[in-house]
Design an enzyme around this catalytic site. Structure first.
Site, mmCIF file in Angstrom:
data_model
loop_
_atom_site.group_PDB
_atom_site.id
_atom_site.type_symbol
_atom_site.label_atom_id
_atom_site.label_comp_id
_atom_site.label_asym_id
_atom_site.label_seq_id
_atom_site.Cartn_x
_atom_site.Cartn_y
_atom_site.Cartn_z
ATOM 1 N N GLU A 124 2.217 -6.225 -10.088
ATOM 2 C CA GLU A 124 1.372 -5.188 -10.682
ATOM 3 C C GLU A 124 1.075 -5.419 -12.167
ATOM 4 O OE1 GLU A 124 2.227 -1.299 -8.034
ATOM 5 O OE2 GLU A 124 3.883 -1.871 -9.336
HETATM 6 C C1 ACM Z 1 6.482 -3.271 -6.234
HETATM 7 O O1 ACM Z 1 6.682 -2.398 -5.384
HETATM 8 N N1 ACM Z 1 5.678 -3.051 -7.252
HETATM 9 C C2 ACM Z 1 7.126 -4.573 -6.139
#
Ligand code: ACM
Length: 533
Positions: free
Chosen positions: A343
């Site tokens: 992310e």
């Molecule tokens: C995640 O759940 N951002 C690895």
């Protein structure tokens, strides 16, 4: 000691007065006093091979635990077993190195021909009227065999006060080896901080199901949880709060070493994660120079993701990364160091690739193997790297391509293995972005074939992450982890040929009275036929 540890007080073994705590059942259950002993195949994870035989063994007041081997590791497992069995049986169960053909015998025979196929973690458990004999090549095998033996005794064996017994174990032989080397559980100690005693309590629960990796998510936007001497404000400032604005906390180096030591005593390896280049607001708030504009943002106590990034073009970023990885590697005896990489929505693709190209060799320089979330496969995973898959449908081509090129995979599909997903619309804790994940949904998939076009040989194992945006106490951890965690553990341990939801749901149901006895605050999934009497 835990610093800033407002939350440490809610730790561990104290009986939690909480809506999530399920009161102990006094019901008699399969395997309870007077009933037939538990069949050898009624355990979780399902053993690789079970051969029942007539008869049974009964623990008695004069039973001894006989340990072999000269290096003390069989004795350590024997002492652990005695500690489990003594309170409920009331027997003294002395642990002795004196050999004999009776009692509970823990035999470490690394070289014997018949045990070679057991590998580092396998064991053989033989039960006759005269003895219970556990044989393994190493302490991990003995320890896993002890977990199986616990499940073959009545559930009341797990109580901490004296119980009536009898303590019978069915006759026969179990020969058991794991399908995968990586059977992990992740705890997010950043969004809410959990103290050392809370982590130990979870380690004890993971060990019951032969989990062998504890992945600690040590940093995120909301908190930095590990002391780093060369950048002290990471912990003292970056660790000073958490989601919702509570006091947070962090592990001193002594705390962290104690977690590592305790995990090792339960045959778990700690895999530390510092998440980079995104999920870094706590670090950016602690040191202004890490920000591209030289201005430290405020600490963050919300639950949004994707807004923070280390400053990829700045050299000081790599001084920071080198120092953090060096200190964390020095604290960590295990082979793995997780650098996150998920992310990174505030990092351009070019910057992400440049950052990962530069940081992965730092992990190798300090003697560790790189682990990253599977977005790492969109950059250039180094040789030997491990990608942790957290997508949902296994269709990502770059993950399959990386696997074909040698990257190994740990599978944590969010709609199966994420323990923080709600079970259904009524679940009072957790998130639902990957959908509802009931017990069957969590169990009913195959790690070996989940990623389309990835070679089965690239799969190193499975891991069940538990993100803590909504979780603050041990009973809340347990409510989300049980009963799903044992299902993921079974996917990691048991041969694919044993996979069967109808069979599994009966075996996991038999765990309920054990969790009651251990005061584990599990979710009573309606999909599982819990004993009612
Ligand atoms: C995640 O759940 N951002 C690895």
């Amino acid at each position: 000691m835990v610093a800033g540890a407002g939350t440490a007080a809610s730790s561990a073994s104290a009986a939690p007065a909480s809506p999530w705590f399920s009161p102990s059942s006094t019901a008699s259950a399969p395997g309870a006093a007077g009933a037939a002993p538990t069949p050898l195949d009624r355990v979780v994870p399902a053993p690789a091979s079970v051969r029942p035989a007539a008869g049974s063994y009964a623990l008695r007041s004069d039973t001894r635990i006989r340990v072999s081997g000269s290096d003390g590791s069989a004795r350590r497992v024997g002492d652990y077993l005695a500690k489990v069995l003594r309170p409920s049986t009331g027997f003294s169960l002395p642990v002795t190195t004196r050999s004999g053909d009776d009692g509970i015998r823990l035999r470490l025979t690394p070289k014997a021909a018949g045990v070679r196929t057991l590998g580092a973690e396998g064991y053989r458990l033989q039960v006759t009227g005269r003895a219970i004999t556990l044989t393994a090549r190493g302490s991990a095998g003995l320890f896993h065999g002890v977990q199986t033996l616990r499940q073959l005794l009545p559930a009341s064996i797990e109580r901490t006060t004296r119980q009536p017994g009898p303590w019978r174990v069915s006759g026969g032989t179990i020969t058991d080896v794991p399908r995968y080397a990586w059977r992990g559980a992740m705890l997010d100690v950043s969004r809410h901080f959990f103290g050392v005693d809370q982590v130990k309590r979870y380690i004890d629960q993971l060990a019951l199901y032969k989990i062998n990796k504890l992945h600690l998510h040590l940093s995120d936007d909301q908190g930095w949880r590990i002391a780093i001497d060369s950048w002290p404000k990471l912990a003292t400032h970056g660790g000073s709060t958490q989601v919702g604005g509570g006091p947070g906390g962090y592990y001193t180096k002594a705390d962290y070493r104690e977690i590592v030591r305790y995990a090792a005593s339960r045959e778990l390896t700690v895999v530390p994660e510092v998440d980079m280049p995104g999920h870094t607001n706590a670090a950016l708030a602690s040191y202004a120079e890490l920000n591209c504009d030289g201005v430290a943002p405020p600490l963050y106590t919300g639950t949004e993701v994707g807004f923070s990034s280390l400053c990829v073009p700045k050299e000081v970023t790599y001084d920071f990364v080198d120092d953090v990885i060096r200190e964390l590697a020095a604290l960590t005896p295990g082979r793995y160091l997780h650098i996150g990489g998920d992310e990174a929505h505030s990092t351009s693709h070019e910057d992400y690739v440049a950052f990962m190209d530069r940081v992965q060799p730092v992990v190798a320089k300090y003697g560790k193997t790189v682990v990253g979330w599977h977005q790492l496969t969109g950059a250039h995973p180094v040789k030997g790297a491990i990608a942790q898959y957290w997508g949902t449908d296994g269709s990502e081509k770059e993950v399959a391509d990386a696997a074909k090129a040698g990257t190994r995979l740990v599978l944590s599909p969010a709609n199966r293995a994420y323990l923080d997903m709600k079970y259904d619309a009524n679940t009072p804790l957790g998130l639902d972005w990957a959908g509802y994940v009931e017990a069957k949904q969590s169990y009913d998939w195959d790690p070996g074939t989940y990623i389309k076009d990835a070679p089965e040989s690239s799969v190193l194992g499975v891991e069940a992450p538990l993100w803590s945006e909504t979780l603050q106490t041990s009973p809340q951890i347990e409510y989300m982890a049980f009963p799903r965690l044992p299902g993921i553990a079974e996917l990691g341990w048991s041969p694919a040929s044993t996979h069967d939801w109808e069979d599994y749901r009966v075996r996991v149901a038999a765990q309920g009275p054990r969790w009651d006895a251990m005061r584990i605050a599990y979710y009573h999934s309606p999909q599982i036929p819990w004993p009612t009497s």
